[in-house]
Design an enzyme around this catalytic site. Structure first.
Site, PDB file in Angstrom:
ATOM      1  N   GLY A 141       0.841  -1.260   0.020  1.00 61.16           N
ATOM      2  CA  GLY A 141      -0.020   0.013   0.060  1.00 61.16           C
ATOM      3  C   GLY A 141       0.878   1.362   0.031  1.00 61.16           C
ATOM      4  CG  LEU A 142      -0.563   4.793  -1.966  1.00 62.08           C
ATOM      5  CD1 LEU A 142      -1.540   6.003  -2.249  1.00 62.08           C
ATOM      6  CD2 LEU A 142       0.501   4.930  -3.002  1.00 62.08           C
ATOM      7  N   GLY A 165      -0.948   2.862   6.620  1.00 62.43           N
ATOM      8  CA  GLY A 165      -1.167   1.845   7.621  1.00 62.43           C
ATOM      9  C   GLY A 165      -0.547   0.877   7.727  1.00 62.43           C
ATOM     10  CE  LYS A 166       3.485  -0.073   3.129  1.00 60.86           C
ATOM     11  NZ  LYS A 166       3.280   1.114   3.002  1.00 60.86           N
ATOM     12  CB  SER A 167       4.662   0.472   9.479  1.00 62.76           C
ATOM     13  OG  SER A 167       5.639   0.788   8.371  1.00 62.76           O
ATOM     14  CB  SER A 198       4.934  -4.240  -2.859  1.00 60.00           C
ATOM     15  OG  SER A 198       5.631  -4.536  -1.677  1.00 60.00           O
TER      16      SER A 198
END
EC number: 2.7.1.25
Length: 202
Positions: free
Chosen positions: A33-34, A38-40, A107
């Protein structure tokens, strides 16, 4: 020289033996995701929640990897590919050690994600799209990167002057702009937990 390399993969202790020791099924959870989606945050929450439930994990965060094993790479197309190749190879090592491996990397393209999947192996690659629109991520700007990118201080910024191709068929999609952190984490746990037991979902 390649002819002088003799891998011993077939002679080492098997992944199954390690999974049996750890009493868990290994899996690579590839969160995309950008920046600012909220990925981390979700990756850290997932790791903590799994640890509380007795699972052994390893978190591979994009910024952490770029400060270490990938610290010689920039953000050209070739370097982005190499960043993912090294990250996926590292994830595969942890996978084969029986660990649940959580990868948090932007990614940005289908090519990059397919590369990661091909290295890890499709049965062990669980792709999670952490989806928040560019405008929402720019408003959050948790690292101050969007302000710099919009001011021209950062080039090849994903979603602005470098492409982000949204996954078309992720295993799971989480809209962090439409639900709370707690709701997002619970959705993630509900999807992941059944896959970590022997005989669980494929």
């Amino acid at each position: 020289m390649a002819e002088n390399i003799h891998p011993i993969f077939d002679q080492t202790l098997t992944r199954t033996s390690k999974e049996e020791l750890l009493r868990q099924r290994a899996l690579v959870i590839w969160m995309v995701g950008l920046s600012g989606s909220g990925k981390s945050t979700l990756a850290k929450g997932l790791e903590f929640a799994l640890h509380q439930r007795g699972h052994l994990t390893q978190l591979l965060d994009g910024d952490n990897l770029r400060s270490g094993i990938n610290n010689n790479l920039g953000f050209s197309e070739a370097d982005r590919l190499e960043n993912i190749r090294r990250s996926a190879e590292t994830a595969k090592l942890f996978l084969n050690a029986g660990l649940i491996t959580i990868c948090s990397l932007i990614s940005p393209t289908a090519e990059i994600r397919n590369l990661a999947k091909s290295i890890i192996g499709e049965p062990d690659y669980y792709e999670v799209y952490i989806n928040a629109p560019f405008e929402v991520c720019a408003q959050r700007d948790v690292k101050g990167l969007y302000k710099k990118a919009l001011n021209g201080e950062i080039k090849n910024f994903t979603g602005l002057d470098a492409p982000f191709e949204a996954p078309t068929n992720p295993a799971l999609e989480i809209r962090t702009d439409q639900q709370t952190y707690e709701e997002s984490l619970q959705k993630l746990l509900d999807a992941i937990l059944p896959r970590l037991t022997f005989g669980g979902l494929n």
